[in-house]
Design an enzyme around this catalytic site. Structure first.
Site, PDB file in Angstrom:
ATOM      1  N   GLY A 145       0.827  -1.198   0.000  1.00 13.87           N
ATOM      2  CA  GLY A 145       0.000   0.000   0.000  1.00 13.87           C
ATOM      3  C   GLY A 145       0.859   1.245   0.000  1.00 13.87           C
ATOM      4  CE1 TYR A 148      -2.891  13.327   0.431  1.00 17.93           C
ATOM      5  CE2 TYR A 148      -3.253  12.043   2.416  1.00 17.93           C
ATOM      6  CZ  TYR A 148      -3.743  12.856   1.411  1.00 17.93           C
ATOM      7  OH  TYR A 148      -5.071  13.177   1.380  1.00 17.93           O
ATOM      8  CE  LYS A 150       6.123   6.055   5.516  1.00 19.25           C
ATOM      9  NZ  LYS A 150       5.535   7.237   6.132  1.00 19.25           N
ATOM     10  CB  ALA A 151       5.293   2.915  -2.127  1.00 23.90           C
ATOM     11  CB  VAL A 152       4.507  -0.096   2.703  1.00 25.15           C
ATOM     12  CG1 VAL A 152       5.090  -1.142   3.655  1.00 25.15           C
ATOM     13  CG2 VAL A 152       4.467   1.268   3.372  1.00 25.15           C
ATOM     14  CG  ASP A 278      -2.122  10.790   9.455  1.00 26.26           C
ATOM     15  OD1 ASP A 278      -3.361  10.819   9.603  1.00 26.26           O
ATOM     16  OD2 ASP A 278      -1.574  10.324   8.450  1.00 26.26           O
TER      17      ASP A 278
END
Length: 493
Positions: A145, A148, A150-152, A278
């Site tokens: 996933g 805004y 990072k991509a994991v 957040d």
């Protein structure tokens, strides 16, 4: 003709005066601030108000943002107890540092005074850490996933260790918005990468069982940008609230307890009181049944300043709070209270009371109500949840209940009943009724409460609290030997 010219001149003067008056009344500085940029993330509930960023300024504005984020990273590395020489790999963290101006060049004695020099020691991470060599031959890479910034990804190292890999998402909102505004991919990457560096530092400094472990990091070239950063962390399962609501109360209580233990630590951390700006369920993962925070790039240790109580206003979707302003000019416990109310509205209200043991419900309702009104701080909340845990583990919650069996049961040692299952909720087994009990008497009480229950089997398995798992059965037509189980069969109703 003369009268006509006079009228025209008077009209021009009047128009000029009206125009001047309108310009004075409606100068650009008096207009309402423009709405947030389209697609920009909304301010988190309970966060202090900050004005929207201006689009103007060009590269100077971008460099200012990079420097501000760089200086924020430095703040999180201060107060180190002792310093050690940097390894070469540690210095790579400083490759993201903003370029020095002429005023920041080395002084006459060769001592650098700019952020690159002062930050090197501050940004070092402690060994042992995994690096590029460890992720060079990863297998089973799977996209998990993105947010805004990072991509994991999930990956397996050496075919044994499953880890999470985090990197700046070049197709994500932060990069796309920055490039659209400044047309500078390299600098936009640096701006976004500082959020990952900040998160790495916080994962190192905030050592706690409910903070995700940082395993290491790697720099490698990507998308024509040298030294892009990838972090290697502990892998957890996404927190799915719908699935959690279908689990046993004991497991849901464990989630709430681990969250409170985390918030108690954050309120008293080595950095001071840390707030999660957040704060959403997606910022957490589950590792071996424990809740762990995984996203810390939006965490903050800044305490809101104030001159009166009205400055200490916290706004949430359902209600608002005004906290006292201390004599030091700080809003008292705002970081702690913001975390606690978010825990209430996202976790406690859904997970704590439902299907709890009846004798524990008054105490659980008290906890939920007190946190929902912010009558308690995190210290009292943690103490009360630990009390619930002790009552549950020790069987103290059963002392005030009537435990007279309605039926008689025959004990059959070293035996179990195959099949003959019925479903109950909540259950540890999706095809049967598998519950945890404190002792045999509680198992008898549960069996008496189900009309279809005719027997139960004590297993040798226990839950995280040490309670025994028991299968409840709808018949006992076939009993087979098993040295690890004990069966109780209802002989009278």
């Amino acid at each position: 003709m003369r009268r006509r010219k006079t009228a025209v001149a008077a009209g021009c003067c009047l128009a000029f005066l009206l125009g001047t008056l309108l310009n004075v009344l409606f100068v650009p500085g008096s207009e309402h601030p423009p709405p947030p940029h389209e697609g920009a993330p909304p301010s988190p509930p309970g966060a202090p108000f900050s004005p929207p960023e201006e689009d103007g300024g060009g590269r100077a504005a971008l460099e200012r943002q990079i420097r501000e984020r760089y200086e924020e990273v430095l703040r999180y590395r201060q107060h180190r107890a002792g310093r050690r020489p940097l390894r070469p790999r540690d210095r790579r963290l400083m490759d993201l540092a903003p370029p020095r101006t002429s005023a920041e060049q080395p002084g006459p004695r060769g001592r650098a005074v700019g952020p690159r020099a002062s930050g090197s020691a501050e940004l070092s991470l402690e060994p042992p850490l995994l690096g590029c060599r460890d992720i060079r031959n990863v297998s089973g890479v799977q996209y998990l996933g993105s947010g805004y910034t990072k991509a994991v990804y999930k990956a397996v190292l050496n075919r044994t260790l499953a880890v999470a890999l985090k990197a700046v998402d070049f197709g994500g909102h932060d990069i796309a918005r920055c490039v659209r505004q400044f047309s500078a991919l390299g600098d936009c990457y640096r701006l976004a990468a500082y959020k990952i560096v900040k998160e790495m530092i916080l994962l190192q400094r905030l050592r706690h069982d409910n903070v995700l472990q940082l395993y290491g990091y790697c720099y490698q070239d990507s998308n024509d940008i040298p030294d892009t950063l990838t972090t290697i962390t502990e892998l957890g399962s996404p927190l799915e609230m719908i699935q959690l609501l279908q689990t046993s109360w004991e497991d849901r209580f464990r989630i709430c307890l681990s969250l409170v233990r985390l918030l108690h630590y954050l309120a008293h951390s080595p950095l001071g009181s840390v707030t999660l700006l957040d704060f959403r369920p997606r910022q957490f993962v589950i590792v071996d049944g424990e809740l762990k925070v995984t996203d810390l790039d939006d965490a903050s240790i800044e305490e809101s300043s104030c001159t009166s109580n009205s400055d200490c206003f916290m706004e949430f979707p359902a209600r608002n709070f005004t906290l006292p302003c201390s004599v030091e000019g700080r809003c008292q416990n705002m970081n702690e209270k913001r975390n606690l109310y978010n825990a209430y509205r996202f976790f406690f209200t859904y997970l704590l009371p439902h299907s709890a043991p009846s004798s524990l419900k008054p105490l659980l309702d008290k906890i939920v109500n007190a946190t929902g009104e912010l009558h308690w701080g995190i210290d009292e909340t943690a103490a009360q949840l630990e009390r619930v845990l002790e009552l549950y583990k020790s069987g103290g919650y059963l002392q005030n209940t009537t435990r007279t069996p309605k039926a008689e049961y025959r004990r059959v040692p070293e035996a179990f009943i195959p099949d003959e299952n019925y479903r109950c909720w909540p259950s540890y087994h999706h095809k049967g009724c598998l519950l945890s009990v404190f002792d045999v008497n509680e198992a008898i009480e549960i069996c008496d409460s189900y009309s279809q229950c005719k027997a139960f089997v004590l297993t040798n398995q226990t839950t995280w609290t040490g309670r025994q798992l028991v299968f409840f059965k709808m018949a006992s037509n076939r009993i087979l030997p098993d040295p690890d189980k004990i069966t109780y069969v209802k002989v009278t109703d």
